[in-house]
Design an enzyme around this catalytic site. Structure first.
Site, mmCIF file in Angstrom:
data_model
loop_
_atom_site.group_PDB
_atom_site.id
_atom_site.type_symbol
_atom_site.label_atom_id
_atom_site.label_comp_id
_atom_site.label_asym_id
_atom_site.label_seq_id
_atom_site.Cartn_x
_atom_site.Cartn_y
_atom_site.Cartn_z
ATOM 1 N N HIS A 10 0.824 -1.209 0.000
ATOM 2 C CA HIS A 10 0.000 0.000 0.000
ATOM 3 C C HIS A 10 0.860 1.261 0.000
ATOM 4 O O HIS A 10 1.572 1.516 0.964
ATOM 5 C CB HIS A 10 -0.889 -0.043 1.250
ATOM 6 C CG HIS A 10 -1.836 1.092 1.403
ATOM 7 N ND1 HIS A 10 -1.893 1.866 2.537
ATOM 8 C CD2 HIS A 10 -2.778 1.578 0.560
ATOM 9 C CE1 HIS A 10 -2.834 2.774 2.397
ATOM 10 N NE2 HIS A 10 -3.395 2.626 1.217
ATOM 11 N N GLU A 37 0.378 -0.671 -4.715
ATOM 12 C CA GLU A 37 -0.723 0.258 -4.969
ATOM 13 C C GLU A 37 -0.177 1.658 -4.780
ATOM 14 O O GLU A 37 0.681 1.880 -3.920
ATOM 15 C CB GLU A 37 -1.848 0.002 -3.959
ATOM 16 C CG GLU A 37 -3.069 0.901 -4.114
ATOM 17 C CD GLU A 37 -3.065 2.154 -3.245
ATOM 18 O OE1 GLU A 37 -4.044 2.901 -3.295
ATOM 19 O OE2 GLU A 37 -2.067 2.404 -2.521
ATOM 20 N N ASP A 39 -1.276 6.174 -5.529
ATOM 21 C CA ASP A 39 -2.339 7.140 -5.819
ATOM 22 C C ASP A 39 -1.872 8.139 -6.874
ATOM 23 O O ASP A 39 -0.846 8.801 -6.692
ATOM 24 C CB ASP A 39 -2.692 7.898 -4.535
ATOM 25 C CG ASP A 39 -3.016 6.952 -3.391
ATOM 26 O OD1 ASP A 39 -4.075 6.313 -3.450
ATOM 27 O OD2 ASP A 39 -2.189 6.842 -2.464
ATOM 28 N N HIS A 52 -0.991 11.123 -2.238
ATOM 29 C CA HIS A 52 -2.247 10.670 -1.653
ATOM 30 C C HIS A 52 -3.184 11.784 -1.229
ATOM 31 O O HIS A 52 -4.375 11.791 -1.560
ATOM 32 C CB HIS A 52 -1.988 9.758 -0.445
ATOM 33 C CG HIS A 52 -3.246 9.320 0.238
ATOM 34 N ND1 HIS A 52 -3.840 10.051 1.249
ATOM 35 C CD2 HIS A 52 -4.056 8.258 0.026
ATOM 36 C CE1 HIS A 52 -4.948 9.444 1.631
ATOM 37 N NE2 HIS A 52 -5.106 8.349 0.912
ATOM 38 N N GLU A 112 -4.433 3.681 -8.423
ATOM 39 C CA GLU A 112 -5.637 4.324 -7.881
ATOM 40 C C GLU A 112 -5.730 5.748 -8.410
ATOM 41 O O GLU A 112 -4.818 6.560 -8.203
ATOM 42 C CB GLU A 112 -5.638 4.340 -6.343
ATOM 43 C CG GLU A 112 -6.930 4.990 -5.849
ATOM 44 C CD GLU A 112 -7.030 5.210 -4.352
ATOM 45 O OE1 GLU A 112 -6.298 4.579 -3.574
ATOM 46 O OE2 GLU A 112 -7.886 6.041 -3.978
HETATM 47 O O1 G3P Z 1 -6.529 1.438 -2.856
HETATM 48 C C1 G3P Z 1 -6.622 1.068 -1.527
HETATM 49 C C2 G3P Z 1 -6.435 2.244 -0.603
HETATM 50 O O2 G3P Z 1 -5.258 2.912 -0.976
HETATM 51 C C3 G3P Z 1 -7.587 3.196 -0.634
HETATM 52 O O3 G3P Z 1 -7.510 4.208 0.326
HETATM 53 O O4 G3P Z 1 -6.953 6.431 1.147
HETATM 54 O O5 G3P Z 1 -5.210 4.669 1.176
HETATM 55 O O6 G3P Z 1 -5.930 5.685 -0.973
HETATM 56 P P1 G3P Z 1 -6.349 5.293 0.411
HETATM 57 MG MG MG Z 2 -4.740 4.508 -2.329
#
Ligand code: G3P
Ligand code: MG
Length: 245
Positions: A10, A37, A39, A52, A112
């Site tokens: 993450h 993952e 953003d 993020h 994402e």
């Molecule tokens: O994609 C999973 C997770 O990253 C979603 O929440 O706020 O960490 O981007 P966030």
């Molecule tokens: Mg995310």
């Protein structure tokens, strides 16, 4: 449904390196993760960068909103010092350089789309052609996800052959309809609210279920027991050791 590793790092490996930086992605690879993952966000002048928050303050030395900042300002920020002196000079990466690094590290990814209000479609329209151009065809196809229905719908139009995940806090009433309309591969759900019945129902309908953010091995064990396909975790090293890649 698509095929995913069980453990998805993450924002990279955010306990060991500043989240959503190249250092964090390198660390995730060193930790043994197969996928990361991250953003993708849009600057005011429509450049895609990996970040993020809406605000720059927490994870960089910038101030104000990323969506209101020019790329030339973002490109000068330090995104590492807040985490620790060893990371001073770490930059906010561009989407392009991130994809190139991941391919070189043999990492797969979940992209994402982190939208700001009013630019949901715009983000998808800018980011996805970059993804298609930068990502090697012989690598596992990335999963594209967003909390924004509009962004996921745009992804279906722009890059229909890439799998899509819809990010949710709680499973919406209309999930089955949504799955069909958006042509989803997965529902990426907040693990806190997920139930065994939901996992069975959604998987039974042919969708993958990915759960975020899981940092307790005991909780991961339960989720995998319910049939969850993959977890997003801040501790990929530990999770990979316990659950395999
Ligand atoms: O994609 C999973 C997770 O990253 C979603 O929440 O706020 O960490 O981007 P966030
Ligand atoms: Mg995310």
């Amino acid at each position: 449904m698509g095929s995913f590793p069980r453990i998805i790092a993450h924002r990279g490996s955010p306990r060991k390196a500043p989240e959503n930086t190249l250092a964090s992605f390198r660390q995730a690879a060193a930790d043994g993760a197969r996928w990361v993952e991250f953003d993708v966000s849009l600057t005011v002048d429509r450049r895609t960068v990996i970040f993020h928050d809406d605000e720059l303050e927490r994870t960089s030395d910038g101030i104000g909103l990323l969506a209101e900042a020019e790329f030339e300002v973002i490109a000068l920020l330090d995104a590492g010092s807040w985490f620790g002196p060893a990371f001073k000079g770490e930059m906010i990466p561009t989407f392009e350089e991130t994809l190139e690094l991941l391919a070189a590290l043999d990492l797969g990814c979940n992209i994402e789309l982190k939208t700001d209000a009013g630019r949901e479609v715009e983000l998808a329209a800018v980011a996805l052609p970059i993804a298609a151009a930068c990502w090697p065809e012989d690598r596992p196809t990335p999963l594209v996800s967003s909390f924004s229905r509009q962004a996921v719908a745009a992804a279906k139009e722009i890059l229909p052959q890439w799998p899509r995940g819809f990010l949710i806090d709680r499973l919406p009433e209309d999930w089955a309809e949504l799955g069909k309309t958006l042509g989803l591969a997965t529902f990426n759900a907040n693990q806190k609210h997920l139930t065994r019945e939901q996992v069975m129902e959604v998987r039974g309908a042919g969708y993958g279920v990915l759960a975020y953010t899981v940092n307790e091995p005991a909780r991961a064990e339960i989720l995998f027991g319910w049939g969850v396909d993959a977890i997003f975790t801040d501790i990929p090293d530990k999770m990979v050791k316990i659950f395999g890649k």
